[in-house]
Design a protein around this motif. Structure first.
Motif, short mmCIF file in Angstrom:
data_model
loop_
_atom_site.label_atom_id
_atom_site.label_comp_id
_atom_site.label_asym_id
_atom_site.label_seq_id
_atom_site.Cartn_x
_atom_site.Cartn_y
_atom_site.Cartn_z
N ILE A 216 -2.58 -4.56 -3.34
CA ILE A 216 -3.29 -3.82 -3.63
C ILE A 216 -2.45 -2.82 -3.16
CG2 ILE A 216 -5.22 -2.26 -3.11
CD1 ILE A 216 -6.59 -5.13 -2.65
N ARG A 217 -1.48 -2.60 -2.21
CA ARG A 217 -0.51 -1.26 -1.91
C ARG A 217 0.59 -1.28 -3.02
NH1 ARG A 217 -3.76 -3.52 1.44
NH2 ARG A 217 -4.41 -1.98 3.36
N LEU A 218 1.34 -2.40 -3.31
CA LEU A 218 2.08 -2.53 -4.77
C LEU A 218 1.55 -1.64 -5.16
CD1 LEU A 218 4.88 -4.95 -3.28
CD2 LEU A 218 4.83 -3.21 -1.99
N ALA B 161 5.60 2.35 -0.87
CA ALA B 161 4.88 2.30 -1.82
C ALA B 161 4.03 2.63 -0.57
CB ALA B 161 5.28 0.68 -2.02
N GLY C 130 13.98 -2.70 0.68
CA GLY C 130 12.75 -2.98 1.50
C GLY C 130 11.89 -1.63 1.03
N GLU D 110 -4.00 -7.86 -0.11
CA GLU D 110 -3.73 -6.68 0.96
C GLU D 110 -1.97 -5.93 -0.12
OE1 GLU D 110 -5.97 -4.55 1.76
OE2 GLU D 110 -7.17 -5.82 2.93
N TRP D 111 -0.56 -6.58 0.21
CA TRP D 111 0.03 -6.20 -0.63
C TRP D 111 0.17 -5.64 -2.01
CZ3 TRP D 111 3.82 -3.00 1.76
CH2 TRP D 111 3.79 -3.74 3.32
N GLU E 278 6.92 3.26 -8.63
CA GLU E 278 7.99 2.71 -9.15
C GLU E 278 7.21 1.15 -8.31
OE1 GLU E 278 11.66 2.74 -6.42
OE2 GLU E 278 12.17 0.39 -6.91
N SER E 279 6.36 0.72 -7.44
CA SER E 279 5.82 -0.05 -6.91
C SER E 279 4.75 -0.38 -8.55
CB SER E 279 5.24 0.26 -5.23
OG SER E 279 3.90 0.96 -5.63
N ARG F 79 6.86 -2.24 -10.43
CA ARG F 79 7.58 -3.82 -10.22
C ARG F 79 6.40 -4.57 -10.25
NH1 ARG F 79 12.29 -4.56 -6.92
NH2 ARG F 79 13.51 -2.19 -6.92
N PHE G 290 9.83 -8.36 -3.63
CA PHE G 290 8.48 -8.50 -2.51
C PHE G 290 7.46 -8.66 -3.25
CE2 PHE G 290 5.76 -6.83 0.54
CZ PHE G 290 6.08 -7.93 1.44
N ALA G 291 7.43 -7.69 -4.58
CA ALA G 291 6.35 -7.73 -5.10
C ALA G 291 5.72 -9.17 -6.03
CB ALA G 291 6.29 -6.83 -6.27
N ASP H 270 -0.98 -0.33 -6.38
CA ASP H 270 -1.72 1.41 -6.88
C ASP H 270 -1.04 2.03 -5.15
OD1 ASP H 270 -3.30 3.50 -6.54
OD2 ASP H 270 -4.73 2.97 -5.39
N GLY H 271 0.39 2.02 -5.55
CA GLY H 271 0.66 2.80 -4.96
C GLY H 271 1.85 4.08 -4.80
N THR H 272 3.22 3.55 -5.77
CA THR H 272 4.06 4.56 -5.87
C THR H 272 4.19 4.23 -7.60
OG1 THR H 272 6.01 3.68 -5.53
CG2 THR H 272 5.22 4.95 -4.04
N TRP I 212 11.42 0.74 -1.30
CA TRP I 212 10.06 0.83 -2.32
C TRP I 212 8.78 0.10 -2.01
CZ3 TRP I 212 7.25 -2.67 -5.08
CH2 TRP I 212 8.06 -4.13 -4.89
N PRO J 160 11.17 -6.54 4.16
CA PRO J 160 11.52 -5.05 3.86
C PRO J 160 11.15 -4.29 4.78
CG PRO J 160 9.58 -5.30 1.95
CD PRO J 160 10.01 -6.74 3.15
#
Lengths: 96, 253, 334
Positions: B147-149, C315, C309, B144-145, B155-156, B159, B95-96, B151-153, C311, B34
């Protein structure tokens, strides 16, 4: 295609080993400090280049103006009395 | 080969297959991440995993005593002979899914290697000493990723939760214990489930809390890899992995 | 964008003859130019063009070799290739960083690459159908790249020179990796040897094209030489590459696909060098213009990675914003 927001730019400083200063090595992009530190580890220490990393948001760095480098740095040039060789002492004293 | 050595060989091969297949899947990302920074991070983790696989295959080959090499074991078995858990062979999806798969596995391997580091088998304990450091970083990076995904948007988050729902049923197999592993546990070489599961759970809970993810109830754990019963996509993975060795039998590279 | 404190400021320079002469004098004294120093707009533009093309080449260059990571024939070859392709990504990153010190953003540069506006090294528009191509790329393409890059370590622009020093240090394993790989094929079975020769036949001429058009046709050379951005001409570097590479092929029993290749004692001021055949410049320009076999696939692959990538990047930014808002709120409450 363009992101609504740009991924912040971080400057990376690495200390090669204890006893040395951190040294600027380059930059990278990351959304936050933790990701920036991890990216710095993955990008700039793949060949054992260091044992400590600093990352700083590029926008938080202030740099001196190169147009003012004459007034900033030239005045130090003739202050030779700041250097030990300016002072004469007898040779017999040896190293001082 | 003594019976205990046979058990150890089979158990080591399971872990070796886990590492190779997970590392192989992760390496598929190289050049397609990404963001550029992640194009360096993912190969780093893949290199750790494949590196560990090499040590483990080499050891399995020695234990087997038939003169086979690490590459013979890695490349020249049929799909029913690979005993990796199913989770590691699942496709990357997005990526998730990838970060979560890595996290589930790393969260398991950390207490696993920590135990093995102090075990009675000196070869395994030296592999573990290096692996435990590598895998700790994998937990941090993937955690860490996640967590960010999570608690991100919107969409994330969606996913990320989909990834949990899809992959959680495969986690039970990490703790699978057959006769081979049980023999190693009895010998004090590998950790028992009660040693690793609480730490695995603690790691996952800590990440999921921050990521606002919920764990689905698993009524039917997906198992089979340890017995060589794989998913359909595994055949294609092997076709790619083994292509050169199969097309040019016996050639040196 | 090393110091936005300054780069926010106006970087325009009034390009009087005195200013240009003083700038040239700095270059002639081998002084390095650093990001915030006053520089002619054309110097800045040339560097952005060169560094970003170089960065794009590294990034696109991950694809032809990445194509073989999952099919590498042994675990040793697999880790070496993975580490190498990862390095290319790193080199792209160092170079984007250097370009960013000149006031362009990574996003801008990425957009230029994905829109097809930006150029990158044409060599990566050739396909890698066989495993031997991995050897040929390491040996020839990285070999040619190193020829180009070593002089860039002394480039007059500081950040570019520093990035290149790092790149060259890392690159040294790439060429050895490739040569070792293709040597083992050349020493292998008849099938392997044929695979190696076939790869050499396909990569030799495109490698020679990597040095760019002949000096008589290169539009950028003179000014770049004067500014010490470039230190050697395209033809000089190409000759060095041929002279270095021909004996390497002979050593492992492979034949260069050029019937006009022969030693000429009078070349290189009497030190000798190889005469070689005419490069097919029509092919070169066709590929540069986007008509090569893989041009579209390469850009499509990059665009897919970027779009898929989006999204993830969104995020990460959204999460960072939430965290910083939470911090501010906590501070206000306290």
């Amino acid at each position: 295609m363009s992101d609504s927001k740009m991924m912040p730019l971080w400057e990376v400083f690495i200390r090669p080993r204890n006893g040395l200063n951190h040294k600027h090595v380059g930059s990278l992009h990351a959304a936050d400090g933790e990701l920036a530190l991890q990216a710095a580890r993955d990008v700039y220490t793949r060949r054992e280049e260091g044992n400590s990393i600093w990352v700083v948001r590029a926008e938080d760095i202030l740099a001196s103006d190169p147009d003012k480098s004459a007034e900033n740095f030239d005045p130090a040039a003739d202050k030779i009395y700041r250097h030990p060789s300016f002072y004469d002492i007898p040779d017999e004293v040896g190293h001082m | 080969m003594a019976e205990s050595q046979q058990h150890l060989q089979a158990a080591v091969l399971q872990i070796a297959d886990d590492h190779l297949i997970l590392g192989h899947r992760l390496s598929e990302w190289c050049g397609h991440a990404p963001m550029l920074e992640e194009d360096l991070s993912m190969p780093n983790m893949a290199l750790d995993l494949i590196g560990q696989a090499r040590h483990l295959y080499a050891y399995a080959a020695v234990l087997e005593g038939k003169g086979r090499s690490e590459d013979d074991l890695a490349y020249l078995r049929t799909d029913r002979e690979y005993t990796n858990c199913l989770m590691v062979e699942r496709g990357n999806t997005d990526f998730a899914h990838t970060m979560l798969k890595q996290l589930y596995f790393a969260a398991f391997m950390k207490p696993f290697w920590s135990f093995v580091e102090n075990s009675s088998d000196s070869t395994l304990s030296s592999i573990a000493g290096k692996a435990v450091k590598e895998i700790s970083y994998h937990i941090r990076h993937c955690g860490e990723w996640v967590i960010r995904l999570g608690d991100g948007t919107d969409e994330s988050a969606q996913r990320m939760q989909q990834a949990v729902d899809a992959l959680h049923p495969y986690t039970e197999e990490l703790f699978w214990c057959d006769d081979h592993r049980q023999a190693c546990i009895d010998d004090g070489v590998l950790p028992a489930e009660h040693v690793v599961r609480p730490q695995w759970q603690t790691t996952i809970n800590a990440v999921f809390d921050q990521a606002r993810l919920s764990t689905p109830e698993v009524t039917f754990p997906l198992l089979g890899g340890r017995e060589g019963k794989h998913t359909e996509e595994f055949g294609f993975l092997l076709a790619e992995l083994q292509y050169m060795q199969r097309a040019y039998p016996g050639a040196q590279w | 964008m090393y110091s936005q404190g300054l780069l926010g400021a106006n970087t325009e320079t009034e390009e009087t003859p005195e200013f240009l002469a003083a700038f040239q004098a700095r270059i002639d004294r081998e002084e390095k130019i650093e990001p915030n120093d006053p520089m002619p707009a054309a110097y800045r533009k040339t560097l952005i063009r060169m560094i970003s093309q170089h960065a794009h080449s590294e990034i696109v260059g991950m694809l032809p070799e990445g194509n073989w990571i999952t099919r590498a024939p042994t675990l040793r070859r697999k880790v070496a290739l993975l580490a190498k392709v990862q390095d290319e990504g790193g080199h792209g990153l160092y170079l984007y960083s250097a370009a960013e010190t000149l006031g362009v953003s990574r996003e801008q540069l990425t957009e230029e690459l994905l829109s097809g506006k930006a150029k990158y090294s044409s060599i990566f528009n050739y396909p890698t159908p066989t495993w031997a191509d991995i050897g040929a790329i390491g040996w020839l393409v990285d070999g040619a790249a190193i020829m180009n890059q070593v002089p860039l370590c002394r480039c007059s622009y500081g950040p570019y020179a520093r990035a290149m020093i790092r790149v060259c240090k890392e690159e040294s394993f790439h060429q050895r990796q490739g040569y070792e790989l293709i040597s083992s094929l050349a020493e292998g079975t008849e099938e392997q040897k044929a695979m190696a020769q076939d790869a050499l036949n396909r990569w030799w001429w495109p490698s020679l094209m990597m040095f760019g058009p002949s000096d008589t046709d290169s539009q950028h050379s003179d000014q770049s030489m004067a500014w010490k951005i470039k230190r050697f001409t395209n033809d000089e570097l190409r000759q060095k590459f041929v002279d270095a590479t021909v004996p390497q092929a002979e050593l492992i029993g492979l034949t260069m696909p050029d019937e006009n290749l022969r030693w000429n004692e009078t070349k290189n001021n009497g030190q000798g060098g190889y005469d070689f055949g005419e490069i097919d410049w029509d092919e070169f320009w066709q590929v540069v213009k986007g008509h090569g076999m893989m041009n579209k696939d390469r850009i499509n692959a990059r665009r897919k990675a970027w779009d898929d990538g989006a999204w993830v990047r969104e995020a990460a930014l959204a999460h960072a914003e939430k965290q910083s808002n939470a911090k501010t709120a906590a501070k206000t409450a306290a």
